[in-house]
Design a protein around this motif. Sequence first.
Motif, short mmCIF file in Angstrom:
data_model
loop_
_atom_site.label_atom_id
_atom_site.label_comp_id
_atom_site.label_asym_id
_atom_site.label_seq_id
_atom_site.Cartn_x
_atom_site.Cartn_y
_atom_site.Cartn_z
N ARG A 100 -8.47 -6.68 0.88
CA ARG A 100 -8.34 -7.46 -0.23
C ARG A 100 -6.90 -6.84 -0.69
O ARG A 100 -5.73 -7.56 -0.76
CB ARG A 100 -9.07 -7.57 -1.46
CG ARG A 100 -10.48 -8.38 -1.20
CD ARG A 100 -11.33 -8.69 -2.28
NE ARG A 100 -11.92 -7.47 -2.66
CZ ARG A 100 -13.15 -6.98 -2.22
NH1 ARG A 100 -13.62 -7.88 -1.19
NH2 ARG A 100 -13.50 -5.99 -2.70
N GLN A 101 -6.88 -5.32 -0.57
CA GLN A 101 -5.82 -4.73 -1.00
C GLN A 101 -4.66 -5.00 -0.14
O GLN A 101 -3.56 -5.09 -0.59
CB GLN A 101 -5.99 -3.24 -1.12
CG GLN A 101 -4.92 -2.44 -1.50
CD GLN A 101 -5.43 -0.78 -1.55
OE1 GLN A 101 -6.33 -0.45 -1.10
NE2 GLN A 101 -4.44 -0.06 -1.82
N ALA A 102 -4.96 -5.00 1.25
CA ALA A 102 -3.92 -5.33 2.13
C ALA A 102 -3.04 -6.70 1.85
O ALA A 102 -2.18 -6.89 2.12
CB ALA A 102 -4.46 -5.06 3.65
N GLU A 103 -4.05 -7.44 1.58
CA GLU A 103 -3.50 -9.05 1.64
C GLU A 103 -2.70 -9.08 0.29
O GLU A 103 -1.58 -9.90 0.45
CB GLU A 103 -4.70 -10.02 1.74
CG GLU A 103 -5.31 -10.06 3.04
CD GLU A 103 -6.42 -11.11 3.27
OE1 GLU A 103 -6.88 -11.65 2.30
OE2 GLU A 103 -6.67 -11.72 4.38
N VAL A 104 -3.37 -8.69 -0.76
CA VAL A 104 -2.31 -8.52 -1.85
C VAL A 104 -0.93 -7.84 -1.66
O VAL A 104 0.40 -8.37 -1.91
CB VAL A 104 -3.09 -7.70 -3.22
CG1 VAL A 104 -2.19 -7.43 -4.28
CG2 VAL A 104 -4.26 -8.66 -3.56
N GLU A 105 -0.77 -6.82 -0.75
CA GLU A 105 0.34 -5.86 -0.71
C GLU A 105 1.06 -6.93 0.41
O GLU A 105 2.43 -6.75 0.17
CB GLU A 105 -0.03 -4.55 -0.33
CG GLU A 105 -0.51 -3.54 -1.22
CD GLU A 105 -1.01 -2.46 -0.89
OE1 GLU A 105 -1.02 -1.99 0.50
OE2 GLU A 105 -1.48 -1.67 -1.87
N GLY A 114 -1.89 -9.18 6.17
CA GLY A 114 -2.23 -7.95 5.85
C GLY A 114 -3.50 -7.42 6.38
O GLY A 114 -4.51 -8.09 6.61
N VAL A 115 -3.52 -6.06 7.00
CA VAL A 115 -4.63 -5.61 7.54
C VAL A 115 -4.93 -4.34 7.34
O VAL A 115 -3.95 -3.51 6.69
CB VAL A 115 -4.49 -5.60 9.17
CG1 VAL A 115 -4.46 -6.91 9.71
CG2 VAL A 115 -3.35 -4.48 9.67
N ALA A 116 -6.03 -3.66 7.40
CA ALA A 116 -6.50 -2.40 7.01
C ALA A 116 -6.72 -1.52 8.22
O ALA A 116 -7.29 -1.78 9.02
CB ALA A 116 -7.74 -2.51 6.07
N PRO A 174 4.95 -8.59 12.12
CA PRO A 174 4.81 -9.33 10.95
C PRO A 174 3.63 -8.77 9.74
O PRO A 174 2.94 -9.70 8.97
CB PRO A 174 4.47 -10.78 11.28
CG PRO A 174 3.62 -10.63 12.50
CD PRO A 174 4.47 -9.43 13.25
N PHE A 175 3.13 -7.58 10.03
CA PHE A 175 1.86 -7.14 9.57
C PHE A 175 2.38 -6.13 8.56
O PHE A 175 3.03 -5.09 8.57
CB PHE A 175 1.07 -6.68 10.33
CG PHE A 175 0.35 -7.33 11.42
CD1 PHE A 175 -0.89 -8.12 10.95
CD2 PHE A 175 0.97 -7.75 12.75
CE1 PHE A 175 -1.53 -8.91 12.01
CE2 PHE A 175 0.50 -8.58 13.38
CZ PHE A 175 -0.64 -9.32 13.09
N ILE A 176 1.42 -6.10 7.27
CA ILE A 176 1.29 -5.02 6.44
C ILE A 176 0.30 -4.15 6.58
O ILE A 176 -1.06 -4.80 6.74
CB ILE A 176 1.55 -5.49 4.92
CG1 ILE A 176 2.76 -6.17 4.55
CG2 ILE A 176 0.94 -4.42 4.06
CD1 ILE A 176 3.85 -5.07 4.57
N LEU A 177 0.32 -2.90 6.85
CA LEU A 177 -0.79 -2.01 7.17
C LEU A 177 -1.17 -1.28 6.02
O LEU A 177 -0.47 -0.56 5.48
CB LEU A 177 -0.68 -1.14 8.38
CG LEU A 177 -0.64 -1.93 9.74
CD1 LEU A 177 0.40 -2.81 9.95
CD2 LEU A 177 -0.33 -0.62 10.73
N GLU A 178 -2.49 -1.39 5.49
CA GLU A 178 -3.03 -0.47 4.42
C GLU A 178 -3.92 0.46 5.24
O GLU A 178 -4.89 0.16 5.79
CB GLU A 178 -3.92 -1.30 3.53
CG GLU A 178 -4.26 -0.42 2.30
CD GLU A 178 -3.48 -0.16 1.44
OE1 GLU A 178 -3.76 1.10 0.86
OE2 GLU A 178 -2.14 -0.62 1.29
N CYS A 179 -3.30 1.85 5.08
CA CYS A 179 -3.90 2.88 5.99
C CYS A 179 -4.90 3.85 5.12
O CYS A 179 -4.51 4.21 3.92
CB CYS A 179 -2.73 3.55 6.61
SG CYS A 179 -1.90 2.75 7.75
#
Length: 154
Positions: free
Chosen positions: A63-68, A77-79, A45-50
Amino acid sequence: MRNYMNKALGLVNEFGKFVDIFSALNVRRPAQEGAADVGDVHAVPFILECKNVKSPAVPTFLRQAEVEARHAGFPYGVAVVKVPRMNVRRGKVHFTVRTWTRVRRALGLTTQQMRDAYGFAVSLRGLDSGKWYLTTDVEAFTRLVADMRKGRSY
């Protein structure tokens, strides 16, 4: 990141092909959506901002990961930040305090159990709690994803 997680989660065969190509649980890189970006990697259930940068700006990445995650309709959302000259499993996965707490509660763990089970370390940056975050590595994060999926508590 995607390939490591798919292999570690048992979603691909020995040739790297999906066991079930239609499974929503496969870790994927989505097509980019422009202004409504949906993250770099989807690992339900995660979006990863790599990120692969010399000087990580973790609070900004979070912040970017949570918006995405909101754009993609995912709860978390996690980085993820690559560690130079290290295997992908040693990359750093960062959670906001809020996301970490929500995941911990979804897993039914105490704070100490969550830290012990997944090796989280806390980074406190000044008095602004918006800049605080918790960090583990990709290997432990992949175990966490597997555990979240077992309970389907998201």
